[in-house]
Write a protein that holds these residues in place. Structure first.
Motif: not given
Length: 144
Positions: A14-23
């Protein structure tokens, strides 16, 4: 909603996916993807890296890094020069264009970290950063 107890891998995913979306969202003004931004950031962090060093530092597939570096070179963010010690190897350098977007990329990475840790105290945030670094180093050390 409690899901972290299910599995730490679910939380990491979840953290990986969300951080990529945000970045990705944060790098739109620079016309960069999250993956491109991270490569620019790491090259700027070290001023010069070989493609192999980028691959190892990011623990990504060689072909993915090769394609990303080529695209960034074509777009004027990175420059390749022959390594003076090994003519078969290229050194990757940031261009002025990369240095111009570098502060924005660093800000966006920090903003992503702040978003994922927004409910933590400052002490917890620092401990989390330290623990992430420790876990990443342990994972990378297993590849050596």
């Amino acid at each position: 909603m409690s899901f972290a107890a299910d599995s730490p891998f679910k939380s990491i995913s979840i953290l990986y996916r969300k951080s990529h979306i945000w970045l990705n969202e944060g790098c739109i003004p620079c016309d960069l993807t999250a993956a491109q931004a991270i490569v620019i950031m790491i090259v700027c962090d070290f001023s010069t890296l070989t493609q192999d060093e980028i691959t190892k530092r990011l623990s990504l597939d060689k072909s993915v890094i090769a394609k990303t570096v080529t695209k960034l070179e074509e777009r004027g963010f990175l420059q390749r020069t022959t390594n003076p010690k090994d003519k078969r190897t290229y050194d990757i350098h940031p261009t002025e264009k990369a240095w111009q977007v570098y502060p924005h990329i660093r800000e966006q990475v920090e903003a992503c970290f702040c978003r994922m840790t927004q409910t933590m105290s400052e002490e917890d945030r620092q401990n989390f950063r330290r623990l992430l670094d420790t876990a990443a180093r342990a994972a990378l050390n297993q590849e050596e």
